[in-house]
Design a protein around this motif. Structure first.
Motif, PDB file in Angstrom:
ATOM      1  N   LEU A  54      -2.898   7.573  -2.888  1.00 40.62           N
ATOM      2  CA  LEU A  54      -2.795   6.757  -3.686  1.00 40.62           C
ATOM      3  C   LEU A  54      -1.604   6.028  -3.276  1.00 40.62           C
ATOM      4  O   LEU A  54      -1.028   4.701  -4.235  1.00 40.62           O
ATOM      5  CB  LEU A  54      -3.658   6.931  -4.813  1.00 40.62           C
ATOM      6  N   SER A  55      -0.661   6.700  -3.275  1.00 41.43           N
ATOM      7  CA  SER A  55       1.216   6.197  -3.815  1.00 41.43           C
ATOM      8  C   SER A  55       1.365   5.868  -1.823  1.00 41.43           C
ATOM      9  O   SER A  55       0.778   6.770  -1.077  1.00 41.43           O
ATOM     10  CB  SER A  55       2.177   7.030  -3.974  1.00 41.43           C
ATOM     11  N   GLY A  56       2.390   5.310  -1.674  1.00 40.54           N
ATOM     12  CA  GLY A  56       2.835   5.406  -0.516  1.00 40.54           C
ATOM     13  C   GLY A  56       2.232   4.431   0.538  1.00 40.54           C
ATOM     14  O   GLY A  56       2.200   4.614   2.043  1.00 40.54           O
ATOM     15  N   ARG A  57       1.227   3.243   0.016  1.00 39.55           N
ATOM     16  CA  ARG A  57       0.644   2.401   0.904  1.00 39.55           C
ATOM     17  C   ARG A  57       1.438   1.957   1.968  1.00 39.55           C
ATOM     18  O   ARG A  57       2.825   1.027   1.481  1.00 39.55           O
ATOM     19  CB  ARG A  57      -0.323   1.724   0.405  1.00 39.55           C
ATOM     20  N   ALA A  58       0.895   1.318   3.237  1.00 42.57           N
ATOM     21  CA  ALA A  58       1.626   0.598   4.074  1.00 42.57           C
ATOM     22  C   ALA A  58       0.756  -0.285   4.990  1.00 42.57           C
ATOM     23  O   ALA A  58      -0.474   0.290   4.779  1.00 42.57           O
ATOM     24  CB  ALA A  58       2.518   1.148   4.924  1.00 42.57           C
ATOM     25  N   ARG A  59       0.993  -1.217   4.851  1.00 45.49           N
ATOM     26  CA  ARG A  59       0.278  -2.563   5.681  1.00 45.49           C
ATOM     27  C   ARG A  59       0.265  -2.216   6.822  1.00 45.49           C
ATOM     28  O   ARG A  59      -0.878  -2.787   8.351  1.00 45.49           O
ATOM     29  CB  ARG A  59       0.135  -4.290   5.433  1.00 45.49           C
ATOM     30  N   GLN A  60       1.472  -2.305   7.724  1.00 47.76           N
ATOM     31  CA  GLN A  60       1.988  -2.244   9.606  1.00 47.76           C
ATOM     32  C   GLN A  60       1.841  -0.909   9.905  1.00 47.76           C
ATOM     33  O   GLN A  60       2.597  -0.250   8.736  1.00 47.76           O
ATOM     34  CB  GLN A  60       2.935  -2.954   9.214  1.00 47.76           C
ATOM     35  N   ALA A  61       1.379  -0.752  10.834  1.00 46.01           N
ATOM     36  CA  ALA A  61       1.560   0.495  11.712  1.00 46.01           C
ATOM     37  C   ALA A  61       3.255   0.622  11.924  1.00 46.01           C
ATOM     38  O   ALA A  61       3.981   0.010  11.738  1.00 46.01           O
ATOM     39  CB  ALA A  61       1.261   0.227  12.815  1.00 46.01           C
ATOM     40  N   ALA A  62       3.818   2.225  11.769  1.00 51.50           N
ATOM     41  CA  ALA A  62       5.537   2.745  11.762  1.00 51.50           C
ATOM     42  C   ALA A  62       5.525   3.695  12.478  1.00 51.50           C
ATOM     43  O   ALA A  62       4.135   4.522  11.691  1.00 51.50           O
ATOM     44  CB  ALA A  62       5.748   2.722   9.824  1.00 51.50           C
ATOM     45  N   PRO A  63       6.284   4.409  12.578  1.00 55.04           N
ATOM     46  CA  PRO A  63       7.130   5.906  12.823  1.00 55.04           C
ATOM     47  C   PRO A  63       6.818   6.695  12.084  1.00 55.04           C
ATOM     48  O   PRO A  63       6.466   7.675  12.215  1.00 55.04           O
ATOM     49  CB  PRO A  63       8.442   5.508  13.261  1.00 55.04           C
TER      50      PRO A  63
END
Length: 766
Positions: A54-63
């Motif tokens: 539930l934490s640390g959500r992201a929308r774009q791919a990253a390393p």
């Protein structure tokens, strides 16, 4: 001197001290176990929150991002937590309990799941999870030793589904949900009810050997000790027994916390290391138990006159006074009465006041029972020889018999009250789902954005599964006026005529037909209202949570589309918008669809539900499969009930063990009396029935008093949560029956020692 008598009094002194230590030790073990349970449950929750996504959500791919797909499943009624992982860079987070991320096609499993997969029982599950096991999940990543969980590596996972999330770290930073005030009341009362019998057990254990002790104290008076000194010597003996009891209790606790199978039998998995009571509570127990032993001993000797030539207690005892005994439940009612209807509107309770009122009511049981037994047995007379022996024994000293069943009475009274409270509020935590298990028994669904031909394949594969009678599948997407504003759109559902008839009342249907579902009322969101001939866009940027491109296919709702009334499907869902057969929509619009299947099964086919889940896992690993049920119970309510069952089972087990120790101690004290009766020709059966009657009379009175007190406390608790008074007679019968069964079992186990004591050579002395 008292401590010295306890440890240097020869075989007699050691036996008395050992029995006291065992009785106190059982109570201490239960105290430590009970105080450790909140910490154990908290540790489970903490580990569960640490592995959440539930934490640390992201929308774009990253390393540093990781795609996580939810692949939970169920096998033979056991829930299995599954996650599919795909790293999007070299710094992707690693789940708790793993040293590395699994490679594609590899699986990291919990020890319990590994054992299940390796067993015959897990043969069907092995078909569902045919991946290579590359490692184990450490304890840090599990909520308990029986936790069934796995992490599967994948290189094909995509972010085109709401069941797939992109994260940069594992964890759950959101505040934990607070307990509902009614559930909190239930938990508070439950702990009081479970701990009160423990206090009674300890108070009973420190009074073991009271009659023989008083005769020894009379000998001390003969050599010069005054009354005050003899009382403190008696307190010293009780103190020694309680200190040994603390050590035994610690040992019992350390052994008992390894027996996690007891908790596992109630679907509660706990690591032994989690059962770690807090230091302040341990210190409190270590100080309170010896202090209570001294206080109880001095209190018991307040009416005993120990003289140099004997103990006056052997004469006619003074009648017990009832006024102060009745005042205890009155005070309890007075404390609980202001709480009435406090929880009717989810209000807060004064926990200290609730605890105090409950304690006073339950202590009233322990205070009233000796008076009630004495008042009854003084009026009994006549009968057969075993009955006369039992009645006369109770007339000479009913206090020990009443004390021995006080723990059972308190436990039964508390259990009846909790049962009434459970029954009164369970409807608040058991909700109607709207599902119809008569139309379909299982549902298979996914929002993984698959093509229309794939939906047909999945439906056919499920339909061909052994034990499946039929499967109705339909796919879905969105339509809207504009390509960039899906919030003002409506749904488009695609399926065969048979499938669409499950969603709406359709009479005539053929491939190529389209239907508009009749509006049920004004839509407060202002969503688009489909009309025949309207120009729309299919999939207008719907599903772009992680950057996937929509299809955006233009389409015109056929001008001949009729309006039909909608209906709820088997899973309880009501549909709106447009229904269309596959031939009515462009092929380009069927490339990104969610789907849902209603499955009818033959329940007589063995493992049919697991066979359906296996098929669904093969065709779509991220599909969601669940059983349809008309009602669902709150998980928190179920967890509280499970904790109550475990606590009650452990308390009754320890009460039975303590009661057995108490009965053996009483038989040991009466060894010479039994030998005299045997020497005069009393039959073994006569004495056995006499012992049974001596137990049955106080037990019967105790259970009657417990039932009355339990109903009264239950009525107060129901009033506090704003529920009408209702007596669960079946629950009362079962609780009293269990209490009586424990006593009968203990009596049966005490017969062999009784028969060994029934020998004339027991008259010999030195």
């Amino acid at each position: 001197m008292g401590v010295g008598f306890a440890v240097t009094g020869g075989r007699e002194g050691w036996t008395r001290t050992l029995l006291t230590a065992i009785g106190v030790g059982l109570g201490v073990a239960l105290l430590l176990l009970t105080t450790a349970i909140p910490g154990a449950l908290g540790a489970r929750d903490d580990r569960g929150r640490e592995r959440d996504e539930l934490s640390g959500r992201a929308r774009q791919a990253a390393p540093n991002t990781l795609l996580v797909g939810m692949a939970d499943t169920t096998y033979k009624g056991d829930e299995i937590r599954g996650r599919v992982l795909r790293p999007e860079g070299p710094r992707a987070p690693i789940p708790p309990g793993l040293s590395r991320l699994p490679a594609p096609g590899e699986m990291m499993v919990s020890p319990a799941l590994a054992d299940l997969l390796a067993s015959k029982r897990g043969a069907l599950l092995k078909e569902r999870l045919p991946y290579r096991t590359a490692g184990r999940i450490a304890d840090r990543g599990l909520i308990g030793p029986d936790d069934l969980a796995y992490y599967l590596g994948s290189d094909a996972l995509s972010g085109e589904s709401s069941s797939v999330v992109r994260i940069t770290a594992f964890g759950n930073d959101f505040p934990a949900e607070k307990l509902d005030p009614r559930l909190l009341l239930l938990v508070v009362v439950m702990f009081v009810v479970l701990l009160m019998p423990v206090a009674v057990l300890i108070a009973t254990a420190v009074r073991f050997g009271g009659e023989r002790r008083d005769r020894r104290l009379a000998a001390l008076r003969l050599v010069g000790a005054d009354a005050r000194t003899t009382r403190w010597i008696a307190a010293g003996e009780a103190l020694a027994g309680s200190l040994f009891g603390l050590l035994l209790g610690l040992g019992f606790f350390l052994v008992g916390r390894q027996m996690t199978d007891v908790a596992a039998a109630f679907d509660l998995s706990i690591f032994p290391g989690d059962l770690d009571p807090s230091v302040p509570l341990v210190v409190l127990v270590a100080l309170a138990v010896p202090a209570s032993a001294v206080a109880v001993t001095l209190f018991a000797l307040r009416t005993v006159v120990i003289e140099p030539l004997g103990v006056v207690r052997t004469g006619t005892p003074a009648r017990r006074r009832v006024w102060w005994r009745l005042s205890l439940p009155v005070v309890g009612v007075a404390l609980l009465f202001p709480m009435i209807r406090r929880g009717a509107d989810a209000g807060e309770f004064d926990q200290a006041q609730v605890i105090g009122g409950t304690v006073f009511l339950l202590v009233g049981v322990t205070a009233l029972l000796p008076w009630l037994v004495e008042a009854l047995v003084t009026r009994l007379d006549g009968g057969r020889v075993p009955w006369q022996l039992a009645v006369r024994r109770l007339q000479l000293g009913s206090g020990a018999a009443a004390r021995s069943v006080n723990g059972i009475a308190v436990a039964v009274a508390g259990a009846i009250a909790l049962q009434m409270l459970f029954t009164g509020i369970e409807n608040d935590y058991v909700k109607e789902t709207g599902q119809d298990p008569g139309r379909a028994q299982m549902s298979v669904s996914s929002d993984g954005q698959v093509g229309g031909e794939r939906v047909s394949e999945i439906t056919d594969r499920v339909r061909q599964t052994k034990g499946v009678r039929s499967a109705f599948g339909h796919a879905g997407t969105r339509i809207g006026d504009r390509a960039d504003d899906p919030t003002e759109g409506t749904s488009l559902t695609i399926g065969t005529c048979d499938a669409l008839r499950e969603l709406a009342r359709i009479e005539r249907c053929a491939d190529g037909d389209t239907f508009i579902i009749e509006e049920r009322g004004p839509d407060p969101t202002g969503a688009m209202k489909p009309t025949p001939g309207r120009q729309v866009v299919i999939d207008p940027s719907y599903g772009m949570s992680m950057g996937s491109a929509p299809a955006r296919t233009p389409w015109v709702i056929p001008a001949t589309a009729p309006t039909v009334p909608g209906r709820t499907d088997a899973s309880g869902m009501s549909y709106d918008g447009v229904l269309a057969t596959p031939g009515a929509v462009p092929v380009a619009a069927t490339r990104r669809l969610t789907y849902s299947l209603d499955v009818r099964i033959d329940p007589t086919v063995r493992d049919v539900r697991d066979l359906v889940r296996n098929t669904a896992a093969r065709v779509d690993p991220l599909s969601t499969v669940y059983d349809l049920a008309s009602t669902r119970e709150s998980r928190r309510f179920a967890n509280v009930r499970t904790a109550l069952f475990i606590g009650t089972a452990v308390v009754l087990l320890l009460i039975g063990a303590s009661l057995l120790v108490t009965m053996l101690e009483q038989l040991r004290e009466r060894r010479k009396l039994l030998s005299v009766l045997v020497a005069f020709g009393t039959r073994r059966s006569t004495l056995s029935w006499s012992i049974l009657y001596q137990t049955a009379i106080p037990v019967g009175l105790g259970l009657v008093l417990a039932a009355a007190t339990g109903v009264g406390l239950g009525a107060a608790l129901l009033g506090m949560v704003g529920r009408p008074f209702a007596v669960d007679w079946s629950g009362i019968a079962s609780m009293t029956g269990i209490g009586a069964g424990v006593v009968l079992l203990v009596t049966a186990l005490s017969l062999p020692p009784l028969w060994r004591l029934m020998r004339p050579d027991g008259l010999r002395t030195e």
